[in-house]
Design an enzyme around this catalytic site. Structure first.
Site, PDB file in Angstrom:
ATOM      1  CD  GLU A 118      -2.943  -1.107  -0.033  1.00 14.07           C
ATOM      2  OE1 GLU A 118      -3.304   0.072  -0.429  1.00 14.07           O
ATOM      3  OE2 GLU A 118      -2.791  -2.078  -0.762  1.00 14.07           O
ATOM      4  CG  ASP A 171      14.138   8.267 -30.735  1.00 13.04           C
ATOM      5  OD1 ASP A 171      13.600   8.005 -32.023  1.00 13.04           O
ATOM      6  OD2 ASP A 171      14.918   7.613 -30.110  1.00 13.04           O
TER       7      ASP A 171
END
Ligand code: ADE
Length: 236
Positions: A118, A171
């Site tokens: 958690e 890119d």
């Protein structure tokens, strides 16, 4: 660059970090990756790293002491000279971007804590974490895959990892736009020909075609990126 990854599952990294580009970077000294199992820093007989949350509720929370000891031993204690920049991967972090990857690639030392269960005791975050990063608006079982994504995106920007550095800079996304489609042999595949312009040998026309494709694609698929690109152009 030296990256320390703190995880309960160091073996997960063998595949992605042991092959291809990342391995090349490690082999030629551009990148050093250290995997630390923070369970080794738990001091009780059962080597406990998690416990129930104060205030109740489901799930388990990663305890602060084992992680604090692991970080101080491998990334440096808070305030110490040469201490690594400490990242915690969590869905509550700031969204990871190409720009952030470029900034991280300039740092000499980074440590990444992979979360689980958690989450992590907030006091460890407050005392030791410099930055929380999310790789997207979805929840993974743990931070390992997020850490892999961050290391991969950063590593390919380091000199000596890709081999072709112009490739990394031009890119898709790095330029702020999506990349134009690419083609290679054969010239006709299942009746689909390569666009004529790419066979023309006319470099300026090819570049103009790619720029147009790139803009169209970005406008259609990523209006958010397109807007940012327009805003940047307007500011110049
Ligand atoms: N851990 C779990 N989900 C995550 C996410 N989306 N990004 C980073 N770390 C995570």
């Amino acid at each position: 660059m030296r990256i320390t990854v703190l995880t309960l599952f160091p073996n997960w990294f063998d595949g992605p970090f042991g092959e291809s580009m990342i391995q090349r970077g490690r082999d030629n000294g551009a990148l050093e990756i250290e995997l630390v199992n923070f369970r080794d820093f738990a001091t009780d007989r059962h080597r406990t790293v998690d416990d129930a949350p104060y205030g109740g509720g489901g799930g388990m929370v990663l305890k602060a002491p084992p992680l604090a000891a692991a970080l101080d031993a491998t990334a440096g204690a808070p305030g110490s000279e040469g201490r690594a920049h400490v990242i915690y991967t969590s869905p509550a972090g700031a969204p990871f971007t190409q720009r952030r990857a470029e900034e991280l690639a300039k740092l000499p030392r980074v440590a990444i804590i992979c979360g689980h269960y958690e989450g992590l005791d907030q006091r460890l975050i407050d005392s030791r974490v410099d930055e929380e990063i999310s790789i997207g608006d979805y929840v993974l079982t743990g931070g390992e895959i997020a850490a892999m994504a961050i290391v991969d995106a950063v590593a390919r920007l380091l000199p000596g990892v890709l081999g072709n550095e112009a490739g990394a800079r031009d890119d898709s996304i790095a330029t702020g736009l999506l990349e134009a489609p690419q083609y290679t042999r054969p010239e006709v595949f299942e009746g689909r020909p390569v666009p004529d312009i790419l066979l023309s040998g006319h470099h300026a026309k090819v570049a103009a075609w790619r720029a147009r494709q790139s803009e169209q694609l970005t406008r259609q698929r990523r209006p958010d990126l397109w807007q940012a690109h327009q805003d940047a152009k307007f500011r110049k």
